[in-house]
Scaffold this motif. Structure first.
Motif: not given
Length: 310
Positions: A75-76, A80-85
């Motif tokens: 999840i972190d 951090e990589e902005g994938i979930l955006d």
């Protein structure tokens, strides 16, 4: 809409990267369960899917693999990589018999702006879950794993998108035990009769998860096909090697199985790019490794479904 369920092993991730354009154009929305602690190949695949504007779901609470006991690093990294955006991404949550509803509530609260995919994998208190979801404004998609979500349970969730996934791969203990052909699934032509908005499967992997297989006494190549003479029902052919008394010479075993594939001129088998690659391997008499062979079988299935959806 077709929802293939993949567990993020190396060849499955390569499959996604190499077929991202096809996925984007074909109403295909993969579900990916991360199982390996090395997240670089996973992130690479996500970036390719995003570049092609694909729709896909990431399971953030895997029940198999390296994150099954602690998903913090997963999840972190995704945050951090902005994938979930990414707007075409669904945050997916597995709901099995061990899932605590308070934990589900916490996850949903953590992602108020995301579309949420709920994977019903043996969760029992459906009415309590439906009551919980009514408190949120997220757009929900329900993925029902057929074996673990019976019809009575599925009837509880009627307000949102509903997808039924069936494991059509009848896994055998040994490759030599597969029949020449057998039925795979009719779900792609019957999902609407089940009041579903889409369908899915575990490709030619099956739902059963294992880290690695033992020595291969027999080599099998699996190819699905649609029978136009039987209302496009789907079957699967298994091409099995002959020299199966010991695990020696896997390359020779592969070529034995490959010869059977080449000699099968059944026009019902879709002339996919993966099928053409098998023919090229036969011309070169080249053994690329069992992982690559499995990836080609998965690709053939993906291409066959995409052609059907057209």
């Amino acid at each position: 809409m077709y929802y293939p369920y993949l567990r993020g092993k190396q060849n499955e991730l390569i499959l996604l990267r190499e077929n991202a354009e096809l996925i984007s154009k074909s109403q295909i929305s993969p579900i990916i369960e991360p199982v390996k602690s090395n997240l670089n190949p996973l992130l690479k695949s996500f970036r390719v899917l995003i570049s092609e504007l694909c729709s896909f779901s990431i399971i953030i609470n895997p029940i198999y693999g390296d994150f099954s006991f602690d998903n913090t690093a997963l999840i972190d990294c995704l945050n951090e990589e902005g994938i979930l955006d990414y707007e075409n991404l669904n945050v997916a949550l597995i709901c099995d018999e061990d899932t605590d509803i308070n934990t589900l509530e916490k996850y949903i609260k953590d992602y108020p702006d995301n579309n949420i995919t709920l994977i019903h994998y043996g969760f029992t208190d459906g009415r309590e879950l439906e009551k919980l979801l009514s408190n949120f404004k997220n757009q929900f998609t329900h993925i029902f794993i057929e074996k673990f979500a019976q019809k009575r349970y599925r009837r509880i969730f009627t307000k949102d998108k509903r997808i039924l996934i069936k494991d059509g791969f009848n896994k055998q203990k040994s490759n030599k035990d597969y029949p020449a052909k057998e039925h795979f699934s009719e779900l792609h032509i019957m999902y609407e009769d089940e009041n579903m908005d889409g369908f899915g499967d575990f490709l030619i992997n099956g739902d059963e998860y294992s880290e690695s297989g033992g020595p291969a006494y027999a080599v099998a190549i699996h190819l699905t096909y649609l029978d136009e003479d039987d209302e496009d029902d789907m079957f699967i052919k298994h091409y099995i090697s002959d020299s199966n008394s010991s695990p020696a010479d896997p390359g020779g075993k592969f070529l034995e199985a490959l010869t059977k594939l080449v000699n099968d001129t059944d026009p019902k088998v879709f002339a996919s790019k993966a099928h053409q690659e098998f023919l090229k391997l036969a011309q070169r008499q080249h053994y690329p490794g069992l992982g690559y062979v499995k990836k080609l079988s998965m690709q053939h299935h993906l291409e066959s479904i995409a052609d059907f959806l057209k």
